[in-house]
Design a protein around this motif. Sequence first.
Motif, PDB file in Angstrom:
ATOM      1  N   ASP A 190     -17.725  -5.915  -4.527  1.00  0.00           N
ATOM      2  CA  ASP A 190     -18.973  -5.916  -5.283  1.00  0.00           C
ATOM      3  C   ASP A 190     -20.068  -5.513  -4.319  1.00  0.00           C
ATOM      4  OD1 ASP A 190     -21.087  -6.270  -6.891  1.00  0.00           O
ATOM      5  OD2 ASP A 190     -20.850  -8.427  -7.158  1.00  0.00           O
TER       6      ASP A 190
ATOM      7  N   GLU B 155     -23.052 -14.089 -15.734  1.00  0.00           N
ATOM      8  CA  GLU B 155     -22.997 -13.474 -14.400  1.00  0.00           C
ATOM      9  C   GLU B 155     -21.559 -13.221 -13.948  1.00  0.00           C
ATOM     10  OE1 GLU B 155     -25.156 -11.919 -12.460  1.00  0.00           O
ATOM     11  OE2 GLU B 155     -26.446 -12.259 -14.197  1.00  0.00           O
ATOM     12  N   THR B 156     -20.657 -14.178 -14.268  1.00  0.00           N
ATOM     13  CA  THR B 156     -19.254 -14.002 -13.847  1.00  0.00           C
ATOM     14  C   THR B 156     -18.701 -12.722 -14.462  1.00  0.00           C
ATOM     15  OG1 THR B 156     -19.056 -16.376 -13.968  1.00  0.00           O
ATOM     16  CG2 THR B 156     -17.001 -15.168 -13.725  1.00  0.00           C
TER      17      THR B 156
ATOM     18  N   THR C 219     -17.090 -10.353  -0.854  1.00  0.00           N
ATOM     19  CA  THR C 219     -17.563  -9.977  -2.185  1.00  0.00           C
ATOM     20  C   THR C 219     -16.464  -9.300  -3.005  1.00  0.00           C
ATOM     21  OG1 THR C 219     -18.476  -7.957  -1.290  1.00  0.00           O
ATOM     22  CG2 THR C 219     -20.014  -9.784  -1.561  1.00  0.00           C
TER      23      THR C 219
ATOM     24  N   ARG D 166     -18.417  -5.174 -12.668  1.00  0.00           N
ATOM     25  CA  ARG D 166     -18.843  -4.267 -11.579  1.00  0.00           C
ATOM     26  C   ARG D 166     -17.685  -3.974 -10.644  1.00  0.00           C
ATOM     27  NH1 ARG D 166     -23.599  -7.504 -11.141  1.00  0.00           N
ATOM     28  NH2 ARG D 166     -22.689  -8.616  -9.392  1.00  0.00           N
TER      29      ARG D 166
ATOM     30  N   THR E 246     -23.186  -4.670  -4.812  1.00  0.00           N
ATOM     31  CA  THR E 246     -24.585  -4.710  -5.248  1.00  0.00           C
ATOM     32  C   THR E 246     -25.492  -5.346  -4.199  1.00  0.00           C
ATOM     33  OG1 THR E 246     -24.030  -6.702  -6.426  1.00  0.00           O
ATOM     34  CG2 THR E 246     -24.286  -4.676  -7.730  1.00  0.00           C
ATOM     35  N   ASP E 247     -24.920  -6.222  -3.308  1.00  0.00           N
ATOM     36  CA  ASP E 247     -25.781  -6.822  -2.280  1.00  0.00           C
ATOM     37  C   ASP E 247     -25.903  -5.894  -1.067  1.00  0.00           C
ATOM     38  OD1 ASP E 247     -23.306  -6.979  -1.198  1.00  0.00           O
ATOM     39  OD2 ASP E 247     -23.338  -9.141  -0.819  1.00  0.00           O
TER      40      ASP E 247
ATOM     41  N   LYS F 110     -20.386 -10.109 -15.510  1.00  0.00           N
ATOM     42  CA  LYS F 110     -21.049  -8.920 -14.943  1.00  0.00           C
ATOM     43  C   LYS F 110     -20.437  -8.559 -13.600  1.00  0.00           C
ATOM     44  CE  LYS F 110     -25.615  -8.905 -17.043  1.00  0.00           C
ATOM     45  NZ  LYS F 110     -26.525 -10.045 -17.047  1.00  0.00           N
ATOM     46  N   ARG F 111     -20.211  -9.614 -12.764  1.00  0.00           N
ATOM     47  CA  ARG F 111     -19.649  -9.360 -11.427  1.00  0.00           C
ATOM     48  C   ARG F 111     -18.246  -8.744 -11.544  1.00  0.00           C
ATOM     49  NH1 ARG F 111     -17.897 -11.101  -6.219  1.00  0.00           N
ATOM     50  NH2 ARG F 111     -15.986 -12.255  -6.607  1.00  0.00           N
ATOM     51  N   HIS F 112     -17.410  -9.325 -12.409  1.00  0.00           N
ATOM     52  CA  HIS F 112     -16.048  -8.804 -12.553  1.00  0.00           C
ATOM     53  C   HIS F 112     -16.061  -7.372 -13.079  1.00  0.00           C
ATOM     54  CE1 HIS F 112     -13.277 -12.490 -12.341  1.00  0.00           C
ATOM     55  NE2 HIS F 112     -14.365 -12.715 -11.650  1.00  0.00           N
TER      56      HIS F 112
END
Length: 491
Positions: free
Chosen positions: A270, A117-118, A280, A124, A272-273, A120-122
């Motif tokens: 980020d 997940e880390t 974020t 994005r 996505t939320d 993926k977040r970076h």
Amino acid sequence: MASSVKDVRITTEPAASAPPVVPWGNYRFPPGLRYNLPLYMLAGFFDRRNPILLFEHLSRFGRAAHYRILSHHVILLNDPSDIREVLVDKAQFFIKERTQKRMKILLGDGLITADGETHKRHRRIAAPAFHRQRIQAYAGTIVEYAAAMREQWRPGTQTDIAAEMMRLALQITARTLFDTEVTPEIHTINDEANAVMDMYNALVAMPCVEELLRWRIPVPVLMRFRKSKARLDAVVDKMIAAKQAESAKAAREGRPVGGDLLSMLIAARDETDGSNHPSTGMSGKELRDEVLTLFLAGYETVANALSWTWLLLGQNPEAEARLHAELDATLLDSSGKARLPTLEDLPRLPYTEMVMAESMRLYPPAWAMGRQATQDIEIGPYRVPKGTYFLFSQYIIQRNPRYFPDPLAFRPERFTAQAKAQRPKFAYFPFGGGGRQCIGESFAWMEAVLVLATLAQRWRLKVIENQQIALQPKITLRPKFGIQVIPNPRS
Ligand code: HEM
């Protein structure tokens, strides 16, 4: 004749008698080394400073080869479809392999070292900063620095082109990442990062290095590492703080934030939320990890790609002449005079790009990569236990005669659209593949082609004869003793 590199010659096809799989309990391994790797310490192919020799030896087993290091299973994959399974089709069952994860002590949770997940977040957050349209803004900077360098070269003066390409790539990285000249801070980052890279092999080989560092055990190499890392962190944090203040001021005054990569990472969210809330964005620590990652990933790779290209051009006058012909025919102003290349010229310089592609086939800056299976897994005809390491080497596959006949010959024509379409994708993968494919790939192509075009437009580099040129496969593939050339003006 210019001196040639003592190449590892990968011209072997699988031995006909090698059994395709070796059953072991519920598992099916490829054939490979009978004993644990450390027992081969005295064998000719075992050289810690040059793991390519081991990979070359293993490639003789054919599609894949198995060996063990203590209790760990390691498999070298030599088949593009198997590599594709690991990097693309079954990527969710893999994490980065041990030596890359060990880089965490330097790069924290930056894009190269983070998993799950880390990562993926970076990815994005960072992706927009690397979007083709964003990075195109750097084309002018790249040409400007290359043009300044071509004014500094002197006819007939011996020059280490590898050192020159490092110098140029550092200037371009400083400007595009931080929007600065090569200041003392940039020198500190460069020097300390190099110091850490020199310790890298010792650090990677050390068991429990993370714990030893945490407990501040007074081992000399660890003490040196801690000192370098502390300096790196301090300098990078200072540069980030200055940039954050600059960005905040720009925002208050309603001006756009800077176009450098760091400003873009500071501003990135980020989303996505759907909240677009400032929390974020990246934290200070995340920014630092990412800045160090981009610095290391982006500068030496391109410099090495260019250095090897000059060597190959010096050794292949026909290809050099075709390159010059393309530059001379394309880079003309309306009155027919030579002019500097621009972003718009890139599609009109196909041969220049093919020269770079062929150079990265023979001397891929990222010469090997790997993953570790997080569960029992089937790859091709093999089935192996959780924890198995899979390695694959661009250097080895890209010299396989099955995909590249007469593999040691330098032939940019291998990269016409038609020729490329006839090869499996993972027969050539200098930028990796799948969800972790190099985020800087477009940037790297643009930089390499524009630098080569700008310099080759003005200069022909004669490679000095009888010099020692050798591979130094560290994190990137460097020319160990540099590459000495004599610049001669073309007109
Ligand atoms: C010729 C130049 C370059 C080569 C050959 C190269 C090669 C690679 C390769 C093979 C990977 C994948 C590693 C893996 O999956 O284990 C990678 C990842 C990466 N590269 Fe590059 N690279 C180059 C230039 C750049 C540049 C210019 C930048 C940034 C400015 C960059 C930033 C990165 C980053 C951040 C990653 C990690 C991506 C991720 O895991 O999501 N690289 N590169």
